[in-house]
Design a protein around this motif. Structure first.
Motif, mmCIF file in Angstrom:
data_model
loop_
_atom_site.group_PDB
_atom_site.id
_atom_site.type_symbol
_atom_site.label_atom_id
_atom_site.label_comp_id
_atom_site.label_asym_id
_atom_site.label_seq_id
_atom_site.Cartn_x
_atom_site.Cartn_y
_atom_site.Cartn_z
ATOM 1 N N GLY A 135 0.730 -1.258 0.023
ATOM 2 C CA GLY A 135 -0.094 -0.059 -0.025
ATOM 3 C C GLY A 135 0.700 1.227 -0.248
ATOM 4 N N LYS A 136 2.038 1.274 -0.077
ATOM 5 C CA LYS A 136 3.184 2.281 -0.012
ATOM 6 C C LYS A 136 2.973 2.786 -1.247
ATOM 7 N N VAL A 137 2.669 4.177 -1.587
ATOM 8 C CA VAL A 137 2.806 4.784 -2.847
ATOM 9 C C VAL A 137 4.207 5.724 -2.938
ATOM 10 N N VAL A 138 4.846 5.047 -3.715
ATOM 11 C CA VAL A 138 6.220 5.861 -3.896
ATOM 12 C C VAL A 138 6.362 6.679 -5.155
ATOM 13 N N PRO A 139 6.582 8.015 -4.909
ATOM 14 C CA PRO A 139 6.441 9.048 -5.775
ATOM 15 C C PRO A 139 7.316 8.829 -7.011
ATOM 16 N N VAL A 140 6.952 9.040 -8.161
ATOM 17 C CA VAL A 140 7.910 8.942 -9.425
ATOM 18 C C VAL A 140 8.685 10.151 -9.601
ATOM 19 N N MET A 141 9.937 10.203 -9.545
ATOM 20 C CA MET A 141 10.604 11.236 -9.761
ATOM 21 C C MET A 141 10.900 11.697 -11.158
ATOM 22 N N GLU A 142 10.455 13.071 -11.592
ATOM 23 C CA GLU A 142 10.677 13.278 -12.884
ATOM 24 C C GLU A 142 11.946 14.567 -12.891
ATOM 25 N N LEU A 143 12.607 14.417 -13.641
ATOM 26 C CA LEU A 143 13.695 15.290 -13.844
ATOM 27 C C LEU A 143 13.866 15.934 -15.143
ATOM 28 N N TYR A 144 13.749 17.297 -15.229
ATOM 29 C CA TYR A 144 13.852 17.984 -16.468
ATOM 30 C C TYR A 144 15.474 18.254 -16.494
ATOM 31 N N THR A 145 16.034 17.866 -17.818
ATOM 32 C CA THR A 145 17.384 17.882 -17.824
ATOM 33 C C THR A 145 17.896 18.289 -19.248
ATOM 34 N N ASN A 146 19.049 18.878 -19.350
ATOM 35 C CA ASN A 146 19.722 18.610 -20.763
ATOM 36 C C ASN A 146 21.076 18.296 -20.942
ATOM 37 N N SER A 147 21.533 17.403 -21.691
ATOM 38 C CA SER A 147 22.857 16.497 -21.775
ATOM 39 C C SER A 147 24.054 17.831 -21.849
ATOM 40 N N VAL A 148 23.773 19.022 -22.272
ATOM 41 C CA VAL A 148 24.841 19.846 -22.702
ATOM 42 C C VAL A 148 25.246 20.646 -21.387
ATOM 43 N N CYS A 149 24.247 20.671 -20.414
ATOM 44 C CA CYS A 149 24.318 21.575 -19.273
ATOM 45 C C CYS A 149 24.911 21.061 -17.969
ATOM 46 N N PRO A 150 26.071 21.514 -17.323
ATOM 47 C CA PRO A 150 26.774 20.678 -16.414
ATOM 48 C C PRO A 150 25.996 21.052 -14.975
ATOM 49 N N PHE A 151 25.210 21.972 -15.094
ATOM 50 C CA PHE A 151 24.471 22.563 -13.986
ATOM 51 C C PHE A 151 23.440 21.080 -13.709
ATOM 52 N N ALA A 152 22.825 20.907 -14.897
ATOM 53 C CA ALA A 152 21.650 19.925 -15.223
ATOM 54 C C ALA A 152 22.141 18.510 -14.652
ATOM 55 N N GLN A 153 23.484 18.465 -15.023
ATOM 56 C CA GLN A 153 24.147 17.080 -15.059
ATOM 57 C C GLN A 153 24.348 16.686 -13.453
ATOM 58 N N ARG A 154 24.509 17.809 -12.517
ATOM 59 C CA ARG A 154 24.641 17.588 -11.279
ATOM 60 C C ARG A 154 23.242 16.762 -10.644
ATOM 61 N N ALA A 155 22.165 17.064 -10.933
ATOM 62 C CA ALA A 155 21.011 16.259 -10.451
ATOM 63 C C ALA A 155 20.837 14.882 -11.025
ATOM 64 N N SER A 156 21.279 14.662 -12.279
ATOM 65 C CA SER A 156 21.152 13.300 -12.819
ATOM 66 C C SER A 156 22.298 12.263 -12.374
ATOM 67 N N PHE A 157 23.437 13.213 -12.105
ATOM 68 C CA PHE A 157 24.503 12.493 -11.755
ATOM 69 C C PHE A 157 24.166 11.901 -9.991
ATOM 70 N N ALA A 158 23.699 12.806 -9.309
ATOM 71 C CA ALA A 158 23.403 12.471 -8.015
ATOM 72 C C ALA A 158 22.358 11.169 -7.733
ATOM 73 N N ALA A 159 21.301 11.379 -8.690
ATOM 74 C CA ALA A 159 20.155 10.643 -8.763
ATOM 75 C C ALA A 159 20.846 9.236 -9.068
ATOM 76 N N ALA A 160 21.501 9.152 -10.158
ATOM 77 C CA ALA A 160 22.461 7.875 -10.603
ATOM 78 C C ALA A 160 23.244 7.058 -9.423
ATOM 79 N N LEU A 161 23.962 7.856 -8.728
ATOM 80 C CA LEU A 161 24.568 7.804 -7.457
ATOM 81 C C LEU A 161 23.699 7.014 -6.446
ATOM 82 N N CYS A 162 22.757 7.720 -6.320
ATOM 83 C CA CYS A 162 21.709 7.096 -5.035
ATOM 84 C C CYS A 162 20.837 6.049 -5.383
ATOM 85 N N GLY A 163 21.083 5.424 -6.889
ATOM 86 C CA GLY A 163 20.305 4.370 -7.446
ATOM 87 C C GLY A 163 18.791 4.596 -7.825
ATOM 88 N N GLN A 164 18.510 6.028 -8.116
ATOM 89 C CA GLN A 164 17.288 6.223 -8.501
ATOM 90 C C GLN A 164 17.349 6.156 -10.129
#
Length: 218
Positions: free
Chosen positions: A161-190
């Motif tokens: 019964g536990k609803v796990v919210p789905v993370m949605e990430l708006y990103t861009n492959s060129v932008c290093p600022f955007a990669q910070r979020a995707s990099f951290a998510a990948a490291l955390c197994g998300q």
């Protein structure tokens, strides 16, 4: 020694057949709860299953070792393999106690599983069982790039019964600022849902070039 699985007494034999027929109502619901991918539906599916199991319990002896009496019958053969498996599977994949409201069935399964004949010809451990049913628990949803470590992309092991919210990430492959979020998510197994959006300079370049779509990378 051999066991007479169907009672010679006509009335008792009829009770065995009726119990077997009633148990059939639970089989599809057992699979349905295990395969359910929407945690918001867990309680409803579990309630329907418990209702059918309760009806089965009403048809068997209230306190005997097996379904009817002190020796196993076809009713035990009919329900035992399912109840034994799904008590393990639902506990492992959904953290759900199949016998929480049905102590009679817990006692029954312990008696059935204790029989040497129960796993004499087709033995399987609880660990092997859980591994073998991973596809069911994931709703047969395979990972886009399946590996031995990550084969499925479904619900898998989850709290009942536990609803796990789905993370949605708006990103861009060129932008290093955007990669910070995707990099951290990948490291955390998300594994967030990715939506690639253009940068302002990419939009400007596309407008100057008269492009209908902006290449953002993926």
């Amino acid at each position: 020694s051999a066991v007479d699985l169907m009672p010679k007494d006509a009335i008792l034999a009829a009770k065995v057949r009726l119990a077997m027929k009633k148990f059939n109502d639970s089989v599809e619901l057992l699979y349905g709860l295990l395969m359910n991918q929407d945690p918001r539906e867990d309680k409803e599916k579990a309630a329907k299953l418990n209702e059918k199991l309760a009806q089965f319990v009403e048809l068997i002896d209230a306190s005997s070792t097996f379904c009817f009496g002190e020796k196993p019958s076809m009713a035990d053969v009919h329900c035992g393999p399912f109840l034994w498996r799904f008590q393990i599977l639902l506990a492992s994949y959904r953290n759900y106690n199949l016998f929480g409201d049905q102590p009679r069935l817990e006692k029954l399964v312990k008696s059935i599983a204790a029989l040497a004949a129960f796993q004499a010809l087709t033995p399987i451990s609880a660990e092997e069982l859980v591994k073998s049913y991973a596809a069911f628990a994931n709703g047969f949803k395979w990972a886009e790039k399946a590996t031995a470590e990550k084969m499925f992309a479904g619900r898998g092991k989850a709290e009942f019964g536990k609803v796990v919210p789905v993370m949605e990430l708006y990103t861009n492959s060129v932008c290093p600022f955007a990669q910070r979020a995707s990099f951290a998510a990948a490291l955390c197994g998300q594994v967030p849902k990715l939506t690639f959006v253009p940068l302002s300079n990419q939009v400007g370049a596309a407008e100057k070039l008269g492009m209908d779509a902006v290449p953002v990378g993926a």
